[in-house]
Structure formats: structure tokens, C-alpha cells
Design a protein around this motif. Sequence first.
Motif, PDB file in Angstrom:
ATOM      1  N   VAL A   1     100.995  -5.930 -40.214  1.00  0.00           N
ATOM      2  CA  VAL A   1     102.118  -6.862 -40.281  1.00  0.00           C
ATOM      3  C   VAL A   1     102.023  -7.734 -41.541  1.00  0.00           C
ATOM      4  N   THR A   2     100.816  -8.207 -41.858  1.00  0.00           N
ATOM      5  CA  THR A   2     100.665  -9.068 -43.048  1.00  0.00           C
ATOM      6  C   THR A   2     100.948  -8.295 -44.333  1.00  0.00           C
ATOM      7  N   PHE A   3     100.636  -6.996 -44.361  1.00  0.00           N
ATOM      8  CA  PHE A   3     100.935  -6.193 -45.551  1.00  0.00           C
ATOM      9  C   PHE A   3     102.444  -6.046 -45.750  1.00  0.00           C
ATOM     10  N   PHE A   4     103.174  -5.889 -44.656  1.00  0.00           N
ATOM     11  CA  PHE A   4     104.632  -5.794 -44.773  1.00  0.00           C
ATOM     12  C   PHE A   4     105.243  -7.126 -45.196  1.00  0.00           C
ATOM     13  N   VAL A   5     104.660  -8.228 -44.739  1.00  0.00           N
ATOM     14  CA  VAL A   5     105.114  -9.547 -45.199  1.00  0.00           C
ATOM     15  C   VAL A   5     104.869  -9.689 -46.701  1.00  0.00           C
ATOM     16  N   ALA A   6     103.684  -9.263 -47.155  1.00  0.00           N
ATOM     17  CA  ALA A   6     103.363  -9.319 -48.586  1.00  0.00           C
ATOM     18  C   ALA A   6     104.351  -8.484 -49.394  1.00  0.00           C
ATOM     19  N   LEU A   7     104.753  -7.342 -48.848  1.00  0.00           N
ATOM     20  CA  LEU A   7     105.711  -6.472 -49.530  1.00  0.00           C
ATOM     21  C   LEU A   7     107.035  -7.193 -49.783  1.00  0.00           C
ATOM     22  N   VAL A   8     107.522  -7.874 -48.769  1.00  0.00           N
ATOM     23  CA  VAL A   8     108.797  -8.597 -48.906  1.00  0.00           C
ATOM     24  C   VAL A   8     108.695  -9.666 -49.989  1.00  0.00           C
ATOM     25  N   ILE A   9     107.600 -10.415 -49.986  1.00  0.00           N
ATOM     26  CA  ILE A   9     107.426 -11.491 -50.968  1.00  0.00           C
ATOM     27  C   ILE A   9     107.311 -10.920 -52.382  1.00  0.00           C
TER      28      ILE A   9
ATOM     29  N   GLY B   1      95.446 -10.018 -44.274  1.00  0.00           N
ATOM     30  CA  GLY B   1      95.270  -8.730 -43.622  1.00  0.00           C
ATOM     31  C   GLY B   1      94.002  -8.021 -44.037  1.00  0.00           C
ATOM     32  N   MET B   2      93.734  -8.005 -45.338  1.00  0.00           N
ATOM     33  CA  MET B   2      92.580  -7.266 -45.836  1.00  0.00           C
ATOM     34  C   MET B   2      91.265  -7.857 -45.333  1.00  0.00           C
ATOM     35  N   PHE B   3      91.086  -9.181 -45.527  1.00  0.00           N
ATOM     36  CA  PHE B   3      89.828  -9.795 -45.102  1.00  0.00           C
ATOM     37  C   PHE B   3      89.728  -9.906 -43.587  1.00  0.00           C
ATOM     38  N   GLY B   4      90.892 -10.084 -42.935  1.00  0.00           N
ATOM     39  CA  GLY B   4      90.862 -10.108 -41.476  1.00  0.00           C
ATOM     40  C   GLY B   4      90.333  -8.798 -40.925  1.00  0.00           C
ATOM     41  N   ARG B   5      90.781  -7.709 -41.519  1.00  0.00           N
ATOM     42  CA  ARG B   5      90.313  -6.397 -41.064  1.00  0.00           C
ATOM     43  C   ARG B   5      88.840  -6.177 -41.413  1.00  0.00           C
ATOM     44  N   ILE B   6      88.455  -6.566 -42.630  1.00  0.00           N
ATOM     45  CA  ILE B   6      87.057  -6.403 -43.037  1.00  0.00           C
ATOM     46  C   ILE B   6      86.130  -7.171 -42.099  1.00  0.00           C
ATOM     47  N   GLY B   7      86.515  -8.400 -41.754  1.00  0.00           N
ATOM     48  CA  GLY B   7      85.647  -9.246 -40.935  1.00  0.00           C
ATOM     49  C   GLY B   7      85.574  -8.829 -39.481  1.00  0.00           C
ATOM     50  N   LEU B   8      86.590  -8.097 -39.001  1.00  0.00           N
ATOM     51  CA  LEU B   8      86.646  -7.772 -37.575  1.00  0.00           C
ATOM     52  C   LEU B   8      86.407  -6.297 -37.276  1.00  0.00           C
TER      53      LEU B   8
END
Length: 472
Positions: free
Chosen positions: A441-449, A271-278
Motif C-alpha cells: 500500500v505504501t508503494f502505491f501511495v509513493a507512486l501517486v506522489i 514500506g521498505m524498512f517496515g518490511r525489512i524490520g518485520l
Amino acid sequence: MGDCECIHEAAEQTLYTKERKTMMEQKAKLTMGTKIVYGLGDFASQLVWTFVGNYLTVYYTDVVGLAPAIASAIMLIARIWDGVNDPMFGAIAERTKSKWGRFRPYILVFSPILAIFNVLAFTAPFGNKTAGVIWAAFSYIGLGMLYTAVNLSYGSLANVMTADSQERVELNSWRMIGTNLGSCFLSAISMPLILKFSRAEAPTGMGYTLTTLVFAICSLPLFFLVFKCCKEVIQPRQDVNQIPIKTTIKVVVTNKPLLIIFFTLLAYMTGMFGRIGLAIYYFMYNMHRFDLISILMMAPTICGAVAIFLTRKLVNYVPKKTLGAISLTGCGISLLILYMIPASNATMVIIMSGVYGLFSFAVPLFMGSVPECIDYAELNTGVRSDGTSYAFTSLATKFGSAFGASVGLMIMSYFGYVANAEQTAEALKGINIAVNIFPAVTFFVALVIWMFYPIDAKKATEIREELEKKAE
């Protein structure tokens, strides 16, 4: 006979003194200067890798003319190779013996070559034809391998500079401060430099190349400073060279706490790098605000640096699992709000970008947990795998950076993005989804893990005490 006994007793006393000195060094508090220098290492890394993350995708599509699918494929292929290269290099590094330690020599030797490949990645001598695609793949994959050699070695230092778990979190906090300050620095001056060197209203290939050259040169003294000042004091209890590489890898991939860190980082970094790159696409096409690109990119990085600085001591009072959950939840919610804000409302976009940055303080918690996972595995298996374990987590960062950009490009392509053209309403929606909804969405997935991570401060201390008893 008496002389022999005296010699033997003196030798034992010398060995005991060395062991006590080593234990004292391991427990000694690091100086503030050492922590700041360590943080500068990631500032240097940002000059190389974050500039790549911010601009290489748009350089490939809008300057070189590569199709988004080809650019995405190059990044995915590079990350697949990293799946082999990173653990392999980690195993080599932790088996290295030198007067400088196991990891520091690679920072000294490979950082100049990394600088060269950084510049090569932003050159396109063969255009967008077949040879140009091959050149892009060669330079990008080579850059990734060299970044592994330097950054994996740099990251591993935090595991071997001290045995104090709180000091390790502090080191990773200063590292993330360096990360955010480096990102902020890049956000402030990258586009102005690119446009200055382009000598045009829009970025050109020469603008990207010369800007990269400046940053690559600036990274070198910072890497050399880390090499000089950050000493290794933690050594494995066994001769690592006597342990088969397959055994080391088995220890790493069966380390359950480390696996949780890996998948948490993978989701977060996607999520973080995807956002930075786009994000640059959103600023260019949705907002049409070239004049605000520096501010828009600086807002989350400045706020992120402030947040990490202010929260770096909280781990002493608040469970890190709780802090991580707050960070991930805040990041996800702030991006959902950003998605709903009209692109024309630049003020609110800047404010919510800053709020997103204020919640971006979780990475030091994740990275500061890696030494605990290494200690956990050493206690249970007798094998200490600093380099391979860090390579494993570094792989999550690299996979995340590639997956984030690649999936984001696919989303944009699906909604009809066309480079250097006026975008349709559907294409603009796709850019917004790729930049805000997908990373949320990826941040919420990371939260669960992350909520499954089993080692708290008490458990980490108990593990370290058991290891010290075994070392006596």
C-alpha cells in the motif's frame, strides 16, 4: 602605479584561473574508482543501520522482553527527535569551514563513535525493567543522532562532488548498489553469526551483541576510505554563515520539488524498512524456516543490486518519472502476490522475493533528484542549502524506517502476536499483512506522489546553465 596595475592584473588573472579550474572540476567526470568508493560508504552504513533495521525490533521483543508497544514507542520518540536534530545538523554541516570541506570532517570524527553506539544498542544491562527501557531509548536515540552526523554528511557529498546531473544519478546508483550488497552481505552471514556467537539453537543477547561488534569494526575502514577519496568541489555562491538558519529552513520547506521527493521517500521507506524490520517474524513464525533465513533475506537484496546496476544508465534514455513508476508498481504488485502465496511454499516465496527485489531500483532516481531540487531553490532564492536539503530527505528515510516498524508492530499486536510463542491463525495473518500488504500500500501511495515531480532532464540542464551564467 604601473607596478600596482600589474599586481592587480596578475591577481585578477589568478582569480580567473581558480574560477575556471573550479568550474572544470565541477564538470569533470568522476572516475569509476571514486564512484565505487562512494558506494562503499553505503555498504558501511548497512553494516550499522540495516542490521539495526533487520534485527533490533526482534531483539527488543524476543530477547530483551520489551512489549511491542514499548519498542514501537521508543522508535517513534527517536524519530520525533530526529525531526529537530536532522535539519539542525544539516544547517550546521553546510556552515562548516575546514580544509576538508563542509561534510567530510563529520565522517572522520563521528564514525568511530557511531560504531560504539551501534554495539550499545544491542546490549541490555538492565533487562526489561524501567531502567532497561531508559537504556534502550538512550542507546537508540544516540545511535540515530550519530548516524545522522555520518550518513547525512556522506549523502550530502553526492550533491557537491560534481555538477553533472547524470553523474549524480550514477553516484546514487553506486550508493544503492552498495546498499543492496551490504544488505545481501548482512542477510547471508548475520543469522549464522548470531547463532554461532549464541552457542545455541536460538539467538541470544550475546549473539546479537558480538555480531554487532564485528560489523561495527568492519564499517570503520570503509567510512575512512570515503573520507579520503570523495572530494567536495561544489561550493555555495554565497557565504552560508551570513544566511540565517531560519532562512535556510524556509528555503527548504518551501521547495516544492523537494517536498515531493520527501513524501515519495517517506512512503517508499515506510514500506521498505517496515518490511525489512518485520520479515524476520514471517520467516520464524509463518514459515518456521530458520535454515532459510539467509536465503530469504538475500533474495531481494541480490536482485535489487542487479536491477540497480542494470538500470543505472537507463535514465539517459528513459524519463526517470517513468522508471520510478515502473519500479513502484512492480514492488507493490509483487508483494500482493507474496501475500497470497502459502507460507509453506518456500520456493515460490524465494522466487517472488527476488522479483520484488528486481523492481526495487527507484531510490537512486529519488536521491539523484535531490541535487536538482537544491539547484532549483538556489536559482529561485539565491540560497544553496546542500546539508539542510539532504537532512530533509534523510529525515524521510528515518521517519519511514520508524513508521514502517511501528505500524507493522501495531498490526501484529492487533492480530494477537505473542513473542516466543506458537502463534494463532489470526496472529499469523497479522504478520503476513504487516510484512506484505502494508508495504504494498505504501508503494502505491509513493507512486501517486512521485507522478507530481516536475523536473525532467531538460529542465534540470536549463537550471544548471542559468546557475553557471550567474556564477560567471
